[in-house]
Design an enzyme around this catalytic site. Sequence first.
Site, PDB file in Angstrom:
ATOM      1  N   GLU A 171      10.047   1.647  10.611  1.00  0.00           N
ATOM      2  CA  GLU A 171      11.060   2.679  10.407  1.00  0.00           C
ATOM      3  C   GLU A 171      10.337   4.008  10.532  1.00  0.00           C
ATOM      4  OE1 GLU A 171      12.829   5.566   8.973  1.00  0.00           O
ATOM      5  OE2 GLU A 171      12.911   4.609   7.001  1.00  0.00           O
ATOM      6  N   LYS A 228       0.873  -1.172   0.000  1.00  0.00           N
ATOM      7  CA  LYS A 228       0.000   0.000   0.000  1.00  0.00           C
ATOM      8  C   LYS A 228       0.915   1.228   0.000  1.00  0.00           C
ATOM      9  CE  LYS A 228      -1.640   3.012   2.113  1.00  0.00           C
ATOM     10  NZ  LYS A 228      -1.579   4.514   1.837  1.00  0.00           N
ATOM     11  N   GLU A 279      10.073  16.272  14.940  1.00  0.00           N
ATOM     12  CA  GLU A 279      10.433  16.129  13.529  1.00  0.00           C
ATOM     13  C   GLU A 279       9.609  17.099  12.694  1.00  0.00           C
ATOM     14  OE1 GLU A 279      11.482  12.427  10.657  1.00  0.00           O
ATOM     15  OE2 GLU A 279       9.496  12.361  11.572  1.00  0.00           O
ATOM     16  N   CYS A 282      13.701  11.322   6.897  1.00  0.00           N
ATOM     17  CA  CYS A 282      13.587  10.979   8.317  1.00  0.00           C
ATOM     18  C   CYS A 282      14.940  10.930   9.010  1.00  0.00           C
ATOM     19  CB  CYS A 282      12.860   9.643   8.484  1.00  0.00           C
ATOM     20  SG  CYS A 282      13.573   8.302   7.530  1.00  0.00           S
TER      21      CYS A 282
END
Length: 480
Positions: A259, A184, A387, A293
Amino acid sequence: MDGTAEGGQDTQGAVRARDAQYIDGRWRPAAGGGRIDVVDPVTEKVIGQVPAGTAEDVDTAVRAARAALPGWAATPPAERAAVLGAVRDLMVARRAEIAATVTAELGAPPAFATAVHTDMPTAVMGSFAAIAAAYTFEEQVGNSRVFQEPVGVVGAITPWNYPLHQVVAKAAPALAAGCTVVLKPAEDTPLVAQLFAAILDEAGLPAGVFNLVTGLGPVAGQALAEHPGVDLVSFTGSTAVGRQIGATAGAAVKRVALELGGKSANVILPGADLARAVNVGIANVFANSGQTCSAWTRMLVDAARYDEAVELAVTAAAKYVPGERLGPVVNAKQRERVRGYIRRGVAEGGRIVAGGPEAPDGMDTGYFVRPTVFADVAPGTTIAQEEIFGPVVVLMKYEDEADALRIANGTVYGLAGAVWGADEAAAVAFARRMDTGQVDINGGRFNPLAPFGGYKQSGVGRELGVHGLAEYLQTKSLQF
């Protein structure tokens, strides 16, 4: 849009979308009638539509993957490796097409789309072809014969920031291990995933071994994570969603590979080459418009050289002109999120020395954000802890190495980082004390065979190389 037409580009060079799901070796209509617009982040125009997959689509795909699993798992590793090698060759042949697709749906500048978004996943695919051919899936341990077997059906849920690399980093080791896959992809960047499915089909992958369902995360993604026919969920994305997937999988005693987010530190030790460390650090953060990331978004400099580092960072940031070297962020929501963080940084006492929350001059169209550098940022503030996922870097000063280590380890994340030092042994010693999964020493190059993954809330498990393959294997022993 033609549900049976080849994905990728038409004869005029325009990127095309498929109005179909790839399930059980063929393109087929979706169960529902919903559609998802794919928008070019540079022009803000719709460039295609893909199906909004439903739980029914996911179920059909998982059933196809389960039916194909025994045959693919029993295929000799050398034959699986040969298929992956063919996939790699086709990726090379369709290099320009892949890069153009990523540029269209992500807004990545063409050179970056080619070198990073295309060539990097192509190299990773090639690495797993080689690993599958050489890996020892069976060994003798005393009076036991130990086998490494595929974990089963893999549900792969991938993000938009590196839309092909993240797909390959999951699909390649899973296929090498003998697993079957239901993917997906992110709804913002599904076109390159469709192109990848077409490449797998052309390479001769048996029907049902790889399946693609486009759709929204809360619908198709959740259905895939919850499906009882999925043995492992591999997810890359936000820590918040990763927690939800981990909880869902835990309730079913299902394996996960996660992750997640990062807030990586770029630690410049006294005596290091300051100019190189700052320039490489800025390039690392602003690559992919800050949507990485593992980006080193916190630059730590000793107090004695801090002001010089700020000046160097401002000069380096000026090279990243929006619309040229710096592409847009992926969508309007992400643009406002990043700008909101910049405003929050100012409100909490940070000093903007480059960039800011305003739209770039003369750019009324496109999801562009000014490349922004903050100085005088306190370690506990929002922009030093959360983040941002945009072209924003914060500079912080430290008094000594103990203080630098405290700041570097002072977040909930631990995905990546960098250390610069005149003495390599001292830099390595510092890196060994960092609570993070991967550290570059003095600008060490990316290695597609090295394990990648995080400590703390940056995730569970590893990707790439033999460690990435191991995520998709389970161990059986026979005693004699």
